[in-house]
Design a protein around this motif. Structure first.
Motif, PDB file in Angstrom:
ATOM      1  N   GLY A  38      20.915  51.171   1.349  1.00  0.00           N
ATOM      2  CA  GLY A  38      21.227  49.781   1.004  1.00  0.00           C
ATOM      3  C   GLY A  38      20.570  49.363  -0.295  1.00  0.00           C
ATOM      4  O   GLY A  38      19.663  50.023  -0.812  1.00  0.00           O
ATOM      5  N   ASN A  39      21.000  48.214  -0.819  1.00  0.00           N
ATOM      6  CA  ASN A  39      20.503  47.711  -2.099  1.00  0.00           C
ATOM      7  C   ASN A  39      19.205  46.925  -1.994  1.00  0.00           C
ATOM      8  O   ASN A  39      18.597  46.588  -3.007  1.00  0.00           O
ATOM      9  N   GLY A  40      18.802  46.600  -0.779  1.00  0.00           N
ATOM     10  CA  GLY A  40      17.600  45.799  -0.605  1.00  0.00           C
ATOM     11  C   GLY A  40      16.328  46.628  -0.655  1.00  0.00           C
ATOM     12  O   GLY A  40      16.335  47.843  -0.487  1.00  0.00           O
ATOM     13  N   GLU A 182      20.660  49.667   6.928  1.00  0.00           N
ATOM     14  CA  GLU A 182      21.024  49.265   5.573  1.00  0.00           C
ATOM     15  C   GLU A 182      20.226  48.040   5.180  1.00  0.00           C
ATOM     16  O   GLU A 182      20.352  46.978   5.806  1.00  0.00           O
ATOM     17  N   THR A 184      19.593  44.928   3.081  1.00  0.00           N
ATOM     18  CA  THR A 184      20.467  44.019   2.347  1.00  0.00           C
ATOM     19  C   THR A 184      19.651  43.174   1.381  1.00  0.00           C
ATOM     20  O   THR A 184      18.659  42.545   1.766  1.00  0.00           O
TER      21      THR A 184
END
Length: 202
Positions: A38-40, A182, A184
């Motif tokens: 994930g991008n977090g 994931e 976020t």
């Protein structure tokens, strides 16, 4: 006892009874394949938190750190200086891909890291291996995803846990994993011009 307390206690009693019934059905144990993506923020942080749990429980563990290379991180300094016997720590690569500017070197470093990772996963004394940022190496095809998946499915010892972190986890990896989280992104200080800071991000 007032009505609010009585209702709460009754609700908790029923909840515990239902939880106990559920837990009684969960008896199987296995070595898990865990993916943090994930991008977090928090993928590596979570993986290293699990490493500290292992050390606390006396579980022999290891880290292979892909991509970050020579970057000084708090977790690397701590594990190498104070827990070297409990946790083996391998660094593969010379830094993030945009810093090296050398694909051949990046591919060679990733391949060397993967060979060390396989040896650690197969070591009967080690029960938990963190492959930090391996998803980045897989994303850029520095490693063959099919070879990694095949090894995890067919050669990983049954009771060994393997955690793989990094953005953009390949669908093939997510498919075989037992646990996928994931992260976020909601807000990040970097967007406001704040540099990465010790203790928070490294």
């Amino acid at each position: 006892m007032d009505d609010v307390t009585a209702r709460h206690n009754e609700k908790m009693r029923k909840l515990k009874k239902a939880r106990d019934r559920l837990m009684a059905t969960k008896t199987e144990k296995k070595g898990l394949i865990v993916v943090h993506t994930g991008n977090g923020k928090g993928k590596s942080s979570s993986g290293f938190g699990m490493i500290m749990r292992c050390i606390g429980h006396g579980i022999p563990c290891a880290v292979v750190q892909f991509i970050k290379g020579t970057w000084t991180t708090g977790e690397k300094e701590l594990l190498r200086s104070r827990f070297a016997e409990e946790c083996r720590f391998v660094v593969s690569g010379e830094g993030f891909t945009w810093e090296t500017q050398d694909r051949e070197a990046d591919v060679a470093a990733a391949a060397a890291g993967w060979e060390q990772a396989k040896a650690l996963i197969l070591d009967p004394e080690i029960q938990f291996v963190l492959l930090d940022e391996i998803n980045i190496a897989l994303r850029y095809d520095y490693l063959d995803i099919d070879a990694v998946v095949d090894f995890l499915l067919h050669e990983k010892p049954e009771m060994t846990h393997v955690v793989l972190t990094g953005r953009n986890a390949k669908p093939e990896l997510i498919e075989i994993a037992d646990l996928v989280t994931e992260m976020t992104l909601v807000k990040h200080p970097f967007k406001d011009g704040i540099v990465a800071q010790k203790g928070v991000e490294f």
